[in-house]
Structure formats: structure tokens, C-alpha cells
Design a protein around this motif. Structure first.
Motif, PDB file in Angstrom:
ATOM      1  N   VAL A  47     -23.484 -38.810   2.672  1.00 45.82           N
ATOM      2  CA  VAL A  47     -24.221 -40.086   2.419  1.00 45.82           C
ATOM      3  C   VAL A  47     -23.315 -41.151   2.795  1.00 45.82           C
ATOM      4  CG1 VAL A  47     -25.176 -41.552   0.518  1.00 45.82           C
ATOM      5  CG2 VAL A  47     -25.360 -39.063   0.447  1.00 45.82           C
ATOM      6  N   ILE A  48     -23.797 -42.369   3.559  1.00 41.87           N
ATOM      7  CA  ILE A  48     -23.293 -43.430   4.066  1.00 41.87           C
ATOM      8  C   ILE A  48     -23.640 -44.452   3.229  1.00 41.87           C
ATOM      9  CG2 ILE A  48     -22.453 -44.864   5.731  1.00 41.87           C
ATOM     10  CD1 ILE A  48     -22.753 -42.652   7.799  1.00 41.87           C
ATOM     11  N   ASP A  49     -22.951 -45.128   2.321  1.00 45.41           N
ATOM     12  CA  ASP A  49     -23.489 -46.191   1.307  1.00 45.41           C
ATOM     13  C   ASP A  49     -23.064 -47.591   2.377  1.00 45.41           C
ATOM     14  OD1 ASP A  49     -23.765 -48.081  -0.379  1.00 45.41           O
ATOM     15  OD2 ASP A  49     -22.469 -47.216  -1.842  1.00 45.41           O
ATOM     16  N   LEU A  80     -28.372 -42.277   5.167  1.00 45.52           N
ATOM     17  CA  LEU A  80     -27.666 -43.963   4.794  1.00 45.52           C
ATOM     18  C   LEU A  80     -28.437 -44.471   3.550  1.00 45.52           C
ATOM     19  CD1 LEU A  80     -28.354 -45.208   8.398  1.00 45.52           C
ATOM     20  CD2 LEU A  80     -26.253 -44.281   7.565  1.00 45.52           C
ATOM     21  N   VAL A  81     -27.691 -45.257   2.850  1.00 47.56           N
ATOM     22  CA  VAL A  81     -28.359 -45.840   1.711  1.00 47.56           C
ATOM     23  C   VAL A  81     -27.936 -47.333   1.390  1.00 47.56           C
ATOM     24  CG1 VAL A  81     -26.303 -45.149   0.225  1.00 47.56           C
ATOM     25  CG2 VAL A  81     -28.409 -45.463  -0.913  1.00 47.56           C
ATOM     26  N   ASP A 104     -33.088 -46.369  -0.271  1.00 50.74           N
ATOM     27  CA  ASP A 104     -32.713 -47.662  -0.724  1.00 50.74           C
ATOM     28  C   ASP A 104     -31.572 -47.438  -1.825  1.00 50.74           C
ATOM     29  OD1 ASP A 104     -34.532 -49.146   0.612  1.00 50.74           O
ATOM     30  OD2 ASP A 104     -36.201 -48.736  -0.831  1.00 50.74           O
ATOM     31  N   THR A 105     -31.585 -46.417  -2.628  1.00 49.17           N
ATOM     32  CA  THR A 105     -30.558 -46.224  -3.633  1.00 49.17           C
ATOM     33  C   THR A 105     -30.458 -44.577  -3.635  1.00 49.17           C
ATOM     34  OG1 THR A 105     -32.176 -45.427  -5.334  1.00 49.17           O
ATOM     35  CG2 THR A 105     -31.718 -47.809  -5.139  1.00 49.17           C
ATOM     36  N   ILE A 106     -28.882 -44.395  -4.063  1.00 51.60           N
ATOM     37  CA  ILE A 106     -28.129 -43.163  -4.316  1.00 51.60           C
ATOM     38  C   ILE A 106     -29.061 -42.025  -5.202  1.00 51.60           C
ATOM     39  CG2 ILE A 106     -26.219 -41.939  -5.452  1.00 51.60           C
ATOM     40  CD1 ILE A 106     -25.184 -43.294  -3.094  1.00 51.60           C
ATOM     41  N   GLU A 107     -29.875 -42.837  -6.052  1.00 55.41           N
ATOM     42  CA  GLU A 107     -30.499 -42.093  -6.965  1.00 55.41           C
ATOM     43  C   GLU A 107     -31.888 -41.219  -6.206  1.00 55.41           C
ATOM     44  OE1 GLU A 107     -28.240 -44.438  -9.089  1.00 55.41           O
ATOM     45  OE2 GLU A 107     -30.031 -45.196  -7.985  1.00 55.41           O
TER      46      GLU A 107
END
Length: 109
Positions: A47-49, A80-81, A104-107
Motif C-alpha cells: 500500500v502506497i499512502d 494507492l491510498v 480513499d482510506t486504509i480501511e
């Protein structure tokens, strides 16, 4: 402007947190550090924040595409987040939002 890439292991994914602009000056560092983690860490999801990325140029997009290819070669998923509106718009204009998963979100992962 400062540019940082931080890495951390989460329960079911590997987090790459980017802060700053992914442009011609920083894209090579971002790509190299991230590729090292893709090939060395043993996770199926990366995951790329990008919550703190205010700008991305063609070099930055190229780095993301390169990481996506590397992830697919290794049978891993790249997500991507947290894209800011101006960054998301660039992904939409280049149609990269059709080939890379963006949430949109990690969740939502």
C-alpha cells in the motif's frame, strides 16, 4: 521541499508512506527504495499512502507504473491510498486509475 519515504509492516500489508512531491527530483529515490521493499519483504499487498503527496509529474507517474509492473511480476498487489484531489485528477487524466487500484482510506484495503 522535503521528501520522505517511510516503510512499515502492518498485519496484512506492507505500507509505503510518501510525504512530499513525487517529481523528477524525487521519483528515482522513491522507485528504488520501494522496489527494494517489494522484492525483499514477504507480503502480498503493498500500500502506497499518498495522503501527503501534493504533486506528481510524469517522472512520478513513471515510477508508479514501474512499481506496478514489478509488483505484478512478483504476483503482488499494489494499492494507492489517500490521493489528494489534484493528484487523483492526474491519474484520471492519464487513465492510470484504470490499471492501478486506488482507494480513499486504509480501511478500504
Amino acid at each position: 521541499m522535503d521528501f520522505t519515504v517511510d516503510f512499515s509492516e502492518k498485519e496484512n500489508y506492507y505500507l509505503i508512506k510518501v510525504d512530499g512531491e513525487i517529481d523528477a527530483y524525487h521519483s528515482a529515490t522513491f522507485k528504488q527504495k520501494s522496489k527494494e521493499k517489494l522484492s525483499s519483504a514477504d507480503y502480498s499487498k503493498y500500500v502506497i499512502d499518498m495522503s501527503y503527496v501534493s504533486y506528481i509529474d510524469s517522472a512520478g507517474l513513471g515510477a508508479v507504473v514501474s512499481l506496478l509492473k514489478e509488483a505484478r511480476n512478483l504476483k503482488k498487489e499494489l494499492i494507492l491510498v489517500g490521493l489528494q484531489p489534484q493528484v487523483r485528477k492526474i491519474f484520471e487524466m492519464t487513465k492510470l486509475d484504470k490499471i492501478v487500484k486506488i482507494v480513499d482510506t486504509i480501511e478500504e484495503i
